[in-house]
Design a protein around this motif. Structure first.
Motif, mmCIF file in Angstrom:
data_model
loop_
_atom_site.group_PDB
_atom_site.id
_atom_site.type_symbol
_atom_site.label_atom_id
_atom_site.label_comp_id
_atom_site.label_asym_id
_atom_site.label_seq_id
_atom_site.Cartn_x
_atom_site.Cartn_y
_atom_site.Cartn_z
ATOM 1 N N THR A 1 8.322 -7.958 5.993
ATOM 2 C CA THR A 1 9.061 -8.776 5.037
ATOM 3 C C THR A 1 8.633 -8.367 3.635
ATOM 4 O OG1 THR A 1 9.014 -10.625 6.598
ATOM 5 C CG2 THR A 1 9.666 -11.125 4.337
ATOM 6 N N THR A 2 9.603 -8.082 2.786
ATOM 7 C CA THR A 2 9.269 -7.718 1.418
ATOM 8 C C THR A 2 8.705 -8.923 0.682
ATOM 9 O OG1 THR A 2 11.543 -8.185 0.706
ATOM 10 C CG2 THR A 2 10.998 -5.917 1.316
ATOM 11 N N GLY B 1 8.479 -11.337 -2.437
ATOM 12 C CA GLY B 1 9.338 -11.755 -3.542
ATOM 13 C C GLY B 1 9.895 -13.132 -3.290
ATOM 14 N N HIS B 2 10.874 -13.529 -4.087
ATOM 15 C CA HIS B 2 11.509 -14.823 -3.915
ATOM 16 C C HIS B 2 12.247 -14.872 -2.580
ATOM 17 C CE1 HIS B 2 10.521 -16.160 -7.934
ATOM 18 N NE2 HIS B 2 10.974 -15.015 -8.436
ATOM 19 N N ASN C 1 15.168 -15.828 -1.712
ATOM 20 C CA ASN C 1 16.552 -15.366 -1.675
ATOM 21 C C ASN C 1 16.689 -13.863 -1.871
ATOM 22 O OD1 ASN C 1 15.772 -15.302 -4.305
ATOM 23 N ND2 ASN C 1 17.503 -16.447 -5.127
ATOM 24 N N SER C 2 15.597 -13.178 -2.139
ATOM 25 C CA SER C 2 15.660 -11.726 -2.349
ATOM 26 C C SER C 2 14.801 -10.965 -1.346
ATOM 27 C CB SER C 2 15.220 -11.373 -3.775
ATOM 28 O OG SER C 2 13.861 -11.735 -3.986
ATOM 29 N N ARG C 3 14.229 -11.650 -0.379
ATOM 30 C CA ARG C 3 13.385 -10.979 0.608
ATOM 31 C C ARG C 3 14.228 -10.205 1.606
ATOM 32 N NH1 ARG C 3 9.460 -16.135 1.843
ATOM 33 N NH2 ARG C 3 8.331 -16.121 -0.146
ATOM 34 N N ILE C 4 13.650 -9.099 2.076
ATOM 35 C CA ILE C 4 14.299 -8.267 3.078
ATOM 36 C C ILE C 4 13.395 -8.212 4.298
ATOM 37 C CG2 ILE C 4 15.199 -5.973 3.598
ATOM 38 C CD1 ILE C 4 15.585 -5.563 0.596
ATOM 39 N N GLN D 1 17.827 -0.001 1.300
ATOM 40 C CA GLN D 1 17.350 -1.214 0.632
ATOM 41 C C GLN D 1 15.852 -1.163 0.362
ATOM 42 O OE1 GLN D 1 18.874 -4.395 3.277
ATOM 43 N NE2 GLN D 1 20.103 -5.055 1.547
ATOM 44 N N THR E 1 7.046 0.231 -2.184
ATOM 45 C CA THR E 1 7.264 -1.213 -2.110
ATOM 46 C C THR E 1 6.172 -1.840 -1.251
ATOM 47 O OG1 THR E 1 9.654 -0.945 -2.316
ATOM 48 C CG2 THR E 1 8.862 -3.026 -1.403
#
Length: 382
Positions: A224-225, A227-228, A230-233, A265, A270
């Motif tokens: 899981t990236t 970040g917030h 709503n912006s996680r991948i 993406q 990252t």
């Protein structure tokens, strides 16, 4: 005479005391009756059913995305820029000339070297023919051969110099940023740009402490990236390689996993969270995390025991042993059993023996209320 007066006084006191006592008892009974006229205190909560799940113990570590092919492009030789054939962030093809340094001097020298090589080739051929006819000595033939070899080597050296001043892409991919212009002079080993290959996957490198068991090739991980919300991948990675040694600094082993990345993406460098399994899967119990309460005695939940007389439930405190809490779910090892009904949202308001009314989660979501139960309290007010 004195006895009579004292007797009358004592009798009067007894009568007054009895009257006051009767009045007070009557007042207390009235208060009790008034209190009993009110319904028993109760609370409303969400209910949840204890379920059995297959749980795999995991840890979270930080990983770094790594490009399968990445090149920091630099020039080996100094020179003036003659051509810039790519734009910042552009897609590039394998073999494409990205940057051309000035090779006019080398090109002119190459033409001269080719002429000398051609002459040396002719001289060598004549010397060879004369040597066969014994009109030339072996020394003359060797000199002609050496001149030819020197001319060819000089020509190849110039070709190699021109090639080094021609910077090409070694693979298909994408170029990074640059700010170079024609006419600019570059010193040797100047950083030009970063090239990233155009692959449908990317790697993630991460470390696992040595006291956990080794990960086998093919082990699937969840990434899981950072970040917030709503912006996680999120994605799935598959382990395919591990480092041959354990690092002495942190006593960890480095692993590399492959992550599908067809839509690009995920980018190199990252930082991501990696969910790593560290033990075998086992069957445990799952409940909502809001059901877990805690006090100095430990963690506990409230079991909802049916009270048919009041058409509700009674709160029954149960100590539990929590294994893990994640994503609004708690995995427990003991304290309750599968199928038990427990209090979820609103459990913090309960105490032992309290009358409880509940509603299922789907009923609260859809707004459907039961006629036999009081309205449920909204999540925000819990």
């Amino acid at each position: 005479m004195n006895l009579r007066k004292w007797g009358i006084t004592l009798l009067s006191c007894i009568i007054v005391f009895a009257a006051l006592a009767y009045f007070k008892v009557t007042e207390i009974r009235a208060a009790i009756a008034f209190g009993e006229s009110f319904p028993e205190h109760s609370e409303s909560v969400e209910e949840a059913v204890v379920q059995t799940v297959n749980f795999t113990p995991t840890i979270r570590v930080i990983g770094e995305m790594v490009a399968p092919q990445r090149l920091d492009l630099r020039n080996e030789l100094a020179g003036e820029i003659a051509e810039v054939n790519f734009q910042s962030g552009a897609t590039i093809a394998k073999g494409q000339v990205l940057l051309q340094l000035d090779t006019s001097v080398e090109t002119a020298n190459l033409e001269a070297a080719e002429a000398r090589a051609e002459l040396a080739q002719s001289v060598y051929k004549r010397s060879e023919d004369l040597f066969r006819s014994k009109a030339a000595s072996k020394d003359q033939l060797d000199r002609a051969k050496a001149d030819l070899s020197t001319s060819v080597a000089e020509m190849e050296a110039l070709k190699r110099t021109i090639e080094k001043k021609t910077l090409r892409s070694p693979f298909d991919g994408k170029a990074g940023l640059h700010d170079f212009e024609v006419g600019q002079f570059l010193m040797d080993n100047t950083f030009i740009t970063t090239l990233i290959s155009d692959k449908d996957f990317i790697w993630v490198d991460f470390k696992v402490p040595q006291f956990y068991r080794r990960l086998l090739p093919g082990t699937e991980l969840e990434i899981t990236t950072i970040g917030h919300a709503n912006s996680r991948i999120q994605g799935t990675a598959t382990v395919f390689a591990e480092n041959t040694i354990i690092e002495s600094i942190n006593r960890s082993r480095t692993y590399r996993a492959k992550v599908p990345n067809a839509d690009n993406q995920l980018t190199a460098n990252t930082m991501v969270n990696v969910k790593v399994p560290v033990d075998d899967e086992e069957a445990l119990l799952e409940i909502p995390s809001v059901s877990i309460q805690q006090d100095p005695l430990g963690q506990f939940v409230f079991l909802l025991v049916e009270d048919k007389e009041n058409k509700g439930f009674r709160a029954n405190r149960r100590q539990v042993k929590v294994k893990a809490i994640e994503n609004e779910k708690a995995v427990i090892e003991s304290g309750v059993k599968a199928g038990d009904l427990i209090a979820a949202a609103g459990a913090f308001k309960l105490h032992e023996g309290l009358l409880v009314f509940s509603r299922k989660r789907q009923e609260i979501t859809s707004g459907v209320a039961s006629d036999s139960q009081p309205p449920a309290i909204e999540q925000d007010s819990l």
